[in-house]
Scaffold this motif. Sequence first.
Motif, short mmCIF file in Angstrom:
data_model
loop_
_atom_site.label_atom_id
_atom_site.label_comp_id
_atom_site.label_asym_id
_atom_site.label_seq_id
_atom_site.Cartn_x
_atom_site.Cartn_y
_atom_site.Cartn_z
N GLY A 88 0.82 -1.21 0.00
CA GLY A 88 0.00 0.00 0.00
C GLY A 88 0.85 1.25 0.00
N ILE A 89 1.85 1.30 0.88
CA ILE A 89 2.75 2.47 0.96
C ILE A 89 3.44 2.69 -0.39
N ALA A 104 2.33 1.90 -3.35
CA ALA A 104 1.38 2.47 -4.32
C ALA A 104 1.17 3.95 -4.03
N GLY A 105 1.07 4.31 -2.75
CA GLY A 105 0.84 5.71 -2.40
C GLY A 105 2.01 6.59 -2.81
N LEU A 123 -4.15 8.10 -4.55
CA LEU A 123 -3.96 8.80 -3.27
C LEU A 123 -5.19 8.65 -2.38
N VAL A 131 -5.16 4.56 -1.37
CA VAL A 131 -4.11 3.93 -0.56
C VAL A 131 -4.46 3.87 0.94
N PHE A 190 -6.75 1.11 1.35
CA PHE A 190 -6.07 -0.19 1.22
C PHE A 190 -5.33 -0.53 2.51
N LEU A 191 -4.67 0.49 3.10
CA LEU A 191 -3.92 0.24 4.33
C LEU A 191 -4.87 -0.19 5.44
#
Lengths: 340, 337
Positions: free
Chosen positions: A165-166, A168-169, B320, B323, B326-327
Motif C-alpha cells: 500500500g505504501i 502504491a501511495g 492517493l 491507498v 487499502f492500508l
Amino acid sequence: MRMPKFIKQRTFLFIIILLVVFIIGWFFISLATGTIQISPRDVLKTLFLNGTDRQELVLFDFRLPGIILAILIGSGLAVSGVILQGITKNELADPGILGINTGAGLAIVIFLFFFRGILDTTSPFSVYMMPLFALTGALAAAILIYVLAWNKGINPIRLVLVGIGINAGFSAALVIFQLKMDPQDYRQATVWLMGDIWSANWAFVFALLPWILILIPFAWHKARTLNALNLGDSVASGLGSKVEKDRLILLFTAVALAGASVAAGGGIAFLGLVVPHIARKIIGPMHQYVIPISALIGALLLMVADTVGKNIMAPTEIPIGIVVSILSIPYFIYLLIKTK
Amino acid sequence: MISIINHSKILKTTIIAVVCFSLPFAIIFSISYGAVDIDFATIWGAIIHFNPDATSHQVIQELRLPRAIAAALVGACLAVSGAIMQGMTRNPLASPSIMGVTDGAAFALVLMLAFFPAMSNTGLTAASLIGAGIAVVLVFMVGSMSTSGLTPVKLALAGVAIGTLLRSVSSLISLHFQLEKEMGFWLAGGLAGTNWQSVKILLILGAIGLFLAFAIAGSITTLSLGDDIATSLGQNNLLVKIIGIFSVLILTGAAVSIAGAIGFLGLIVPHITRFIMGTDYRWIVPASAVFGALLLILSDVTARMINAPFETPVGAITSLIGVPFFLYLARSSGGGK
C-alpha cells in the motif's frame, strides 16, 4: 559436530572463490563489450595505461564507473534484502516490494525538483547529498510501514500488505511530482525510477562506496544476532539478544543500504528478494555465510543485468531495473507458489 | 420483519436514486470547469441547440461533454468489475489494479502499437481485452497453485509480481519502438484523449459487461457464502464464475483501453457500497456502478484543478484516495490470516 562445520567452512570458501572468479571474469567481459568494441587484449593494455586516448576515455570515464557502481549497488540491495527477510521473518520481504525504494525515489525526485534551479545536480556537492536525501526518504517509508503495520507486534503478512500500500501511495505522489518537472527532467526521472545506473561517473562511486564498505561488514558482524532473531523473539532474548534494540539497529542498516543504493541506481526491485533465497539454497540459513555470499551474488547479477541491458537491444539501452525484474520475477513467482 | 426490510429497501433505492440524480450535476460541474470556465446557460445551449460557430459550444461538444461521460462510464465499469471480483473470490483485496489487469491491458496495447501501428481503435480495444484476460488468468493461476491457496496476501503479491513483469516487458518494447509517451499515458491513467469514439466503445462494451454483472449479481451473493454452500443450494458455480470472469474482462478491458490504468477505484468503491448496502450483490452491483461513476467524475475534476492549467493523471488522484483505504483493509483483514 566439528567435522560438519569444518566442511561447511570449506564449501563456503570454495563458493566465495568461485563467485569472485565469476565477477572478475564478467568484469572483463563487460569492459570489452559495448557500442565501441574493444578487444580483451586492448582492455588489458588500457588498464595498464598503454591504450589509445579514445580507449582510455571509454574505459575509465564510461564503462569502469558503471561496472563498479553495479557491483556496489547489487551487493547493497542483496544484503539489505537478507537483513529485512531476517528481522521480519518473512521470506517475501524486499526493499522494493515494501516501498522503501519508492520512498527513497520520492525523496530524490523532490530533491531534483526543488534544487534543480539552484544546484547543478551532477556537481560533487549534490552527488554526495543525494544518498542522504534518499536515506531520509527510505527511513520515512520504513517508519511509516513499521508504525502502520504495528498492532500489538509486527505480523509479517500485515507488514507486506502495508508495504504494498505504501509503495502504491508513494508511486502516486511520485507521478504528481514528476509531471510538475520540465520535460527533460521528467524523462531523466522516469528512466531513473525504472532502475538505471544514470550518469555513471566516479563521483557516484565515491559517494556510494563508504556506505557499502561500512554497512555490509557491520551487517556481517551482526550475523549471529540475525540468526538469533530468526529463531523468534523469546529464543533470541533467551540467547542474550536485546531484541527490540537489535532489530531497530539492523532495520536501520537495511534501510540505509537500500537508500544509498537507490540514490545511485534507481528503483531496482526484486533483486533484494531473490538473491538471499539463492544464497540460502547454496549454503543454508546461517547468516554469517548468507551475507557475504548474497553480496557477491547480488553484485554478479547486477553486473550481468547491466551488460545485458546495454547490449541486447543496442543502440537502445534498457534500464537495468527492467532487466532485473524480467530475470528475477519468474523465480519470485516460483517462491510465491512454494512458500506458505 | 417484512416492514423493516421494505423500509431498508426504500432507503437503499433512495440512496441509489440520489446518487443517480447527482450524476448529471457532477457532469455539468465537470463541463463548466476548465481552462476557460463556462457558465451553465452556455452548457445548456450547447446541448439543446448546438451552434458550430461558437467556440464554447465546440469545446463543450467535442471535448468536455465526451470526457465527462467517459469518466462516468469508466468509473462505473471499474467499480462493478471490482465488486464482481471481490464477490467471486471472497477476497477483500481483489480489484483490477491489484490483480495486474491494467498492466496486462497496457501490455497488449503496447504490443499492438509497436507491431501493428496501423491498427484501428476497435482493434486496440480488442487487444486490451485479451491482455486484461491473460493477466487475470496468470494471477489467478499463480495464486491458486500456491500451497496455502488463494489468500489475500498471495493474491496481492501475485498481482504485484505479474503486474511488474508485464510492465517491465512493456517498457522494454516501448523503449525500443520509442513509444514511451504513449506508455506513460497508459500507466498514469488519464481522460484527456477521450472523444465520442471512446464513449461509443465504452457504451457498447459497458452495456454488455454491466448486463452480465447484473444478471449474475444474485448468484454472486450466494457464491460469496462459499463454493460448497452455493453448490448445495443447487447453483451452477462454474457457469456463474465463467460469466463473472467474462464481465470482469469486458468491463476492465473497455475502461483501460480508454483511460489507462486508474488505480484503486475498483478496490474502494465496492467496499464503500458494501458498507452502505449490506452483503446483497443485487444492491452492491448497481450501487457500485453509480458510486464509481460519481467518484471518477469528481476525481477527474480534482485532477484538472490541483495543478491548473496542467493536468495531473487521474490515476494518481484515485491512488492517493485509495491507498489509505487499502492500508485500512490490510490492517483489518490481512493481518488476521
